[in-house]
Every structure is written in C-alpha cells, then in structure tokens.
Design a protein around this motif. Sequence first.
Motif, PDB file in Angstrom:
ATOM      1  N   THR A   3      42.531  34.774  42.559  1.00 24.84           N
ATOM      2  CA  THR A   3      43.469  35.863  42.270  1.00 24.84           C
ATOM      3  C   THR A   3      44.039  36.377  43.583  1.00 24.84           C
ATOM      4  N   ASN A   4      45.334  36.441  43.638  1.00 25.42           N
ATOM      5  CA  ASN A   4      45.961  36.841  44.890  1.00 25.42           C
ATOM      6  C   ASN A   4      46.500  38.266  44.841  1.00 25.42           C
ATOM      7  N   ILE A   5      46.962  38.672  43.658  1.00 26.03           N
ATOM      8  CA  ILE A   5      47.443  40.045  43.494  1.00 26.03           C
ATOM      9  C   ILE A   5      46.790  40.608  42.235  1.00 26.03           C
ATOM     10  N   ALA A   6      46.112  41.733  42.366  1.00 23.36           N
ATOM     11  CA  ALA A   6      45.556  42.408  41.198  1.00 23.36           C
ATOM     12  C   ALA A   6      46.071  43.839  41.174  1.00 23.36           C
ATOM     13  N   VAL A   7      46.858  44.139  40.152  1.00 26.23           N
ATOM     14  CA  VAL A   7      47.383  45.493  39.964  1.00 26.23           C
ATOM     15  C   VAL A   7      46.505  46.140  38.903  1.00 26.23           C
ATOM     16  N   GLU A   8      45.818  47.226  39.273  1.00 25.91           N
ATOM     17  CA  GLU A   8      44.797  47.810  38.393  1.00 25.91           C
ATOM     18  C   GLU A   8      45.139  49.257  38.036  1.00 25.91           C
ATOM     19  N   ASN A   9      45.514  49.470  36.796  1.00 27.35           N
ATOM     20  CA  ASN A   9      45.782  50.827  36.266  1.00 27.35           C
ATOM     21  C   ASN A   9      46.671  51.650  37.189  1.00 27.35           C
ATOM     22  N   VAL A  10      47.745  51.056  37.618  1.00 28.33           N
ATOM     23  CA  VAL A  10      48.597  51.716  38.609  1.00 28.33           C
ATOM     24  C   VAL A  10      49.578  52.684  37.942  1.00 28.33           C
ATOM     25  N   ARG A  11      49.632  53.882  38.507  1.00 28.14           N
ATOM     26  CA  ARG A  11      50.518  54.928  38.006  1.00 28.14           C
ATOM     27  C   ARG A  11      51.291  55.476  39.190  1.00 28.14           C
ATOM     28  N   LYS A  12      52.540  55.840  38.942  1.00 27.21           N
ATOM     29  CA  LYS A  12      53.338  56.430  40.009  1.00 27.21           C
ATOM     30  C   LYS A  12      54.125  57.623  39.487  1.00 27.21           C
ATOM     31  N   VAL A  13      53.913  58.758  40.108  1.00 27.75           N
ATOM     32  CA  VAL A  13      54.684  59.963  39.793  1.00 27.75           C
ATOM     33  C   VAL A  13      55.439  60.365  41.052  1.00 27.75           C
ATOM     34  N   TYR A  14      56.761  60.443  40.936  1.00 24.79           N
ATOM     35  CA  TYR A  14      57.576  60.938  42.055  1.00 24.79           C
ATOM     36  C   TYR A  14      57.667  62.450  41.968  1.00 24.79           C
TER      37      TYR A  14
END
Length: 263
Positions: A3-14
């Motif tokens: 696995t090279n990229i693991a995005v885990e439960n990512v959230r973004k609030v500006y």
Amino acid sequence: MATNIAVENVRKVYQTGKDEVEAVSNVSFTAEEGEFVAILGPSGCGKSTLLMMCAGLETITSGRIIMDGQPVTEPRAHVGIMFQDSTLLPWKTVMENILFPVKVQKRPMAEHKERARELIHMVGLSGFEEKKPHQLSGGMRQRVAICRALVTDPDILLMDEPFSALDAMTRDEMNDALLDIWDRYRKTGLFVTHSIREAVYLADRVLVMTRRPATVVEDLRIPFGRPRDRSIGEKAEFNEICAYLRNLIEKREDSPRRQARAA
Ligand SMILES: Nc1ncnc2c1ncn2[C@@H]1O[C@H](COP(=O)(O)OP(=O)(O)O)[C@@H](O)[C@H]1O
Ligand SMILES: [Mg+2]
C-alpha cells in the motif's frame, strides 16, 4: 503489492472568518504501489482539497494520510504534482523548468539532465528544450509539466484535472501520453477529473465522490489490462462502465454494486 497511499477517515473544514465550510466529510481509500486511481466527482465536491492534503499543501482537520508508511504533514520530495495550469516559470526555458525541482531539492544536476532529456523525448518535445513557455501550445506546456513532475523519479504522482483546460483532441493525445508514461515508469497515481471516460480509460480503479461534503460512494476496479489503447473506448464493457458511473454521479445514490457486495 504494498500500500502506497492510505487515506484514513480524512475530514477537512475550512475556516473563513466565522464561517466553516466542510469540504471533505469522511474519506477513506487506499492506493497500492503502481496503481492508478482516478477520483471522479462533481465540481466543488472537495477533490482538489483532498489532493492538496495528500500533497501536504493543505492541513488535515481530522484523520490521516499515510504515504510510504509515513503520515503526511508537509510536502515531500518523492511526490510529483500536476495541476490544471502547467504553472511553468515564464522566464525559464523548457529544460530549466523541468530541472527546477532538481535545483530546489539540490540534487545532482548532470544525471537529472540526462533523465530530463529522456522524458522530453518520451513526451515528444525533443527540439523544444530551449523554448520558453509562451512559445508552446497548452498541450505542450502540460507535457513539460509532466516531465517536471517526473524528473526526480517520485514514487507518487498527484494530478488535479491536468488536462481539463485542453481541447478534446489534445486531451486525447495527453491521455495516450500518460498511458505510455505509466507503462514505462509505473508510479502510484491519484488523478482527479470530472471526465468519466478519461477516468475509465486511464485508471486501474475509479473512486466516485458525492457532492460536498464529500465522501467516497464507489470504488470500482476497471477490468482492462495494460498496455491500453483507444480501441477499448469502443468496447461495450467500457461504455457500460461509463454509463454506470454517470448514473451514479447524476443520481448521487449509493452504489447498487457496492450494496450487492455488502449483502
Ligand atoms: N481555501 C479555502 N477556503 C475556504 N473554502 C474553500 C477553500 N478551498 C476550497 N474551499 C471550498 O471547499 C469546497 C471544495 O472545494 P474543492 O476542493 O476546490 O472542490 P473540487 O476540486 O472538487 O471542485 C468548495 O465548496 C470550496 O468553495
Ligand atoms: Mg478542483
């Protein structure tokens, strides 16, 4: 495959003044080493935000992104990036633009110049090394941007709608150039687009994101091997996959395939 990229439960609030905009609500997916993953979704759904977080250019509100086993906290040398605009330096030549990351990262110039020449040849820009960006077409400028992204031989290539501003014919040519590059250099790639056909033509897997705040509603394996050429675009299966994805994006429903798998 690792696995090279693991995005885990990512959230973004500006945060903009007192207002909060939740651009990405909860996104998880992985990309294996050497895999080309396309991310499809409507405009404004948070695709660029997600890519910027992967690039370490935007902070992550919660969750984490692991690349090559390390959490992303800042931009990294082994990641190449391409945007819709080529972002070339107008006063520098094609060769100087391609070698710019080598200079910034203080890598050995001579061996990278060799690699730059190979890449220039690969994308069909031989003879244009000393030209300035304004002397090139939009497609040629994006070819330079691909060479610049690859010159340091990164493991990962992040591409945010790199061909969206190009006319249809040039875009087809660029898709073919990118397929050739993948066959030869095989990186792990995240490719954001809102063209369904482009996603299916290029990718090993297609993720579908919903409207803001974004989550992933489909993760579809594309059943075509490599090398590929344009003839796959005429296959019934190719067109069925495109129709399925279009339907999913338009209806914004949870995927019947995913539900069937879960059942
Ligand atoms: N720097 C920022 N500050 C505040 N809001 C932002 C910022 N960047 C993007 N957004 C908002 O986040 C949402 C997702 O944007 P973006 O990631 O650019 O979507 P996409 O690339 O899918 O079109 C949009 O509503 C956009 O207005
Ligand atoms: Mg965008």
